[in-house]
Write a protein that holds these residues in place. Structure first.
Motif, PDB file in Angstrom:
ATOM      1  N   UNK A 288      26.293  67.094  41.302  1.00 10.07           N
ATOM      2  CA  UNK A 288      24.843  67.250  41.233  1.00 10.07           C
ATOM      3  C   UNK A 288      24.314  66.903  39.843  1.00 10.07           C
ATOM      4  N   UNK A 289      25.047  67.294  38.802  1.00 14.89           N
ATOM      5  CA  UNK A 289      24.631  66.987  37.428  1.00 14.89           C
ATOM      6  C   UNK A 289      24.602  65.479  37.194  1.00 14.89           C
ATOM      7  N   UNK A 290      25.628  64.777  37.677  1.00  9.93           N
ATOM      8  CA  UNK A 290      25.669  63.327  37.500  1.00  9.93           C
ATOM      9  C   UNK A 290      24.505  62.655  38.197  1.00  9.93           C
ATOM     10  N   UNK A 291      24.178  63.108  39.409  1.00  3.49           N
ATOM     11  CA  UNK A 291      23.053  62.519  40.134  1.00  3.49           C
ATOM     12  C   UNK A 291      21.725  62.784  39.458  1.00  3.49           C
ATOM     13  N   UNK A 292      21.539  64.002  38.965  1.00  3.93           N
ATOM     14  CA  UNK A 292      20.291  64.346  38.293  1.00  3.93           C
ATOM     15  C   UNK A 292      20.108  63.527  37.020  1.00  3.93           C
ATOM     16  N   UNK A 293      21.182  63.361  36.252  1.00  2.00           N
ATOM     17  CA  UNK A 293      21.118  62.554  35.030  1.00  2.00           C
ATOM     18  C   UNK A 293      20.806  61.093  35.354  1.00  2.00           C
ATOM     19  N   UNK A 294      21.423  60.558  36.403  1.00  2.66           N
ATOM     20  CA  UNK A 294      21.167  59.174  36.787  1.00  2.66           C
ATOM     21  C   UNK A 294      19.705  58.976  37.166  1.00  2.66           C
ATOM     22  N   UNK A 295      19.147  59.928  37.927  1.00  6.43           N
ATOM     23  CA  UNK A 295      17.739  59.827  38.321  1.00  6.43           C
ATOM     24  C   UNK A 295      16.831  59.874  37.094  1.00  6.43           C
ATOM     25  N   UNK A 296      17.188  60.710  36.122  1.00  2.21           N
ATOM     26  CA  UNK A 296      16.362  60.821  34.924  1.00  2.21           C
ATOM     27  C   UNK A 296      16.427  59.608  34.030  1.00  2.21           C
ATOM     28  N   UNK A 297      17.552  58.909  34.050  1.00  2.00           N
ATOM     29  CA  UNK A 297      17.721  57.723  33.206  1.00  2.00           C
ATOM     30  C   UNK A 297      17.347  56.423  33.914  1.00  2.00           C
ATOM     31  N   UNK A 298      17.072  56.495  35.211  1.00  2.11           N
ATOM     32  CA  UNK A 298      16.847  55.286  36.012  1.00  2.11           C
ATOM     33  C   UNK A 298      15.636  54.506  35.532  1.00  2.11           C
ATOM     34  N   UNK A 299      15.781  53.176  35.525  1.00  2.00           N
ATOM     35  CA  UNK A 299      14.688  52.285  35.159  1.00  2.00           C
ATOM     36  C   UNK A 299      14.161  51.523  36.373  1.00  2.00           C
ATOM     37  N   UNK A 308      19.297  60.490  43.053  1.00  2.00           N
ATOM     38  CA  UNK A 308      18.897  61.656  43.834  1.00  2.00           C
ATOM     39  C   UNK A 308      19.813  61.833  45.040  1.00  2.00           C
ATOM     40  N   UNK A 309      20.342  60.720  45.570  1.00  2.00           N
ATOM     41  CA  UNK A 309      21.294  60.810  46.674  1.00  2.00           C
ATOM     42  C   UNK A 309      22.576  61.498  46.221  1.00  2.00           C
ATOM     43  N   UNK A 310      23.067  61.153  45.030  1.00  2.00           N
ATOM     44  CA  UNK A 310      24.258  61.809  44.490  1.00  2.00           C
ATOM     45  C   UNK A 310      23.971  63.284  44.213  1.00  2.00           C
ATOM     46  N   UNK A 311      22.773  63.556  43.715  1.00  2.00           N
ATOM     47  CA  UNK A 311      22.359  64.942  43.531  1.00  2.00           C
ATOM     48  C   UNK A 311      22.443  65.694  44.856  1.00  2.00           C
ATOM     49  N   UNK A 312      21.957  65.068  45.944  1.00  2.00           N
ATOM     50  CA  UNK A 312      22.002  65.701  47.257  1.00  2.00           C
ATOM     51  C   UNK A 312      23.413  65.959  47.744  1.00  2.00           C
TER      52      UNK A 312
END
Length: 393
Positions: A288-299, A308-312
């Motif tokens: 969940x942490x990896x997905x949240x970080x990816x969503x926050x860094x996404x361009x 967000x899918x990984x977060x889910x």
């Protein structure tokens, strides 16, 4: 001997009765998180109302904390009346409170109906968990996995459907709550018995306020609860910030995210058998942490959806593991639902703070920062759990 061992009716449930218990997961998904795609349209419709933006966010998130605070009351009601009666009454509240906003023209009135909906969700989920706790261990773990899996599965259908309805009118989107009607028919197949006063007395005699659930797991539940809101309710605002404002497209994207979350819930039983519950919890939090970080860094939008899918995936994996750990924590002489009730209270009650956290963070640093901060909190919780996980290897 425990209540589960002595209640033979609950050991031999029919498939339709088991389906009624599993429905607790989809009802939580629909009742608390599915309206995210309708919120932007609701906000535009009431844009001239004072503090409308904040009130709309409260409408989107109020179900979770009310659900949490109502859960202990529903647990007591189940002890007195049994899961079947509480489930039936809760489904009525769910349908009435969920669909009523389609007829209302006041944000305050809509907020009140969402509170009614939350009470219905609390009763339905508590009845599901109480019924599952009365079943043998093998069936119990299987149904816990199915609850999480079905919650993600129903979202594949409801999120796009609500998005399409919201594109026509936000009012139509709320009518989706009437999907609860078939569940009432399944609930009629549950045993009329199922009182658990003895189990509750045993739990009180143990004298454990937190029902054996460690503090670090409760902290993890709070942070994961925030992740649930960020994934299903707050994500439309992140997508809107990136230019995706059409409710139908947002609903489609949320459906894709929900499909990916099935990887976590569907694989829970296999992962739990291979790693054990503590390591499964750790894996869920880090995912969940990896997905949240990816969503926050996404361009870009595709990367955001992937994050967000990984977060889910992490959220759905955590759900089965935390309830399994909570039921085990209650011990063989305690009430199997006590630990689950504590986790439910903390995980969903903590979501009451999320709107303030998200609003302040977004106003100061931007919407994407909400996901970065959330990922950092998840990593911090994982570090707290690491020593206990290593000791149990």
């Amino acid at each position: 001997m425990t209540a589960v061992d002595t209640n033979q009716e609950w050991n031999r449930l029919s498939p339709s009765a088991k389906a009624a218990l599993v429905a607790g997961g989809p009802l939580v998904s629909i009742g608390m998180f599915s309206m995210g795609t309708a919120l932007p349209g609701l906000a535009r419709s009431f844009a001239d109302a004072p503090d409308s933006a904040f009130i709309v966010q409260i409408i989107g998130t109020i179900v979770a904390p009310v659900f949490a605070f109502a859960s202990p009351l529903m647990t007591r009601a189940i002890a007195r009346h049994g899961p079947r009666r509480v489930m039936l009454g809760s489904l009525l509240l769910f349908a009435a409170g969920g669909a009523a906003p389609a007829l209302l023209s006041s944000l305050t009135a809509i907020l009140i109906t969402r509170v009614i909906l939350a009470i219905g969700v609390a009763g339905a989920f508590a009845a599901s968990m109480a019924g599952i706790a009365r079943m043998p261990d093998a069936q119990r773990h299987r149904l816990l996995g199915l609850i999480s899996f079905s919650a993600g599965g129903i979202a594949i259908v409801t999120f796009p459907l609500i998005g399409m309805l919201a594109a026509m009118s936000w009012r139509l989107a709320f009518l989706v709550h009437l999907i609860v009607i078939p569940v009432a028919l399944l609930t009629l197949q549950l045993p009329r018995s199922g009182h658990a006063r003895a189990a509750f007395r045993g739990s009180r005699q143990r004298g454990r306020l937190l029902a054996g659930v460690p503090i670090c797991l409760l902290l993890a539940s709070v942070v994961i609860g925030w992740g649930m809101v960020a994934s299903a309710v707050y994500s439309p605002f992140l997508l809107g910030h990136q230019g995706v404002r059409d409710p139908a497209r947002v609903g489609l994207f949320l459906g894709i995210m929900s499909t990916c979350s099935l990887l976590g819930s569907g694989g829970y039983s296999m992962i739990q058998r291979a790693l054990g519950t503590p390591a499964t919890l750790m894996l869920a939090i880090l995912t969940a942490a990896a997905g949240s970080m990816m969503a926050g860094l996404a361009m870009s939008v595709p990367v955001t959806i992937t994050g967000i899918s990984i977060l889910g995936i992490g959220l759905s994996l955590f759900s089965g593991a935390i309830y399994a750990a909570a039921m085990v924590g209650a011990g063989p002489d305690g009430d199997g639902t006590a630990g689950a009730g504590v986790v439910t209270f903390v995980k969903y009650g903590g979501q009451l703070i999320f709107p303030a956290f998200a609003t302040l963070t977004a106003q100061k640093w931007g919407t994407a920062t909400v996901y970065l901060a959330l990922g950092a909190l998840m990593i911090g919780v994982a570090l707290l759990l690491a020593p206990a996980t290593i000791r149990r290897r």
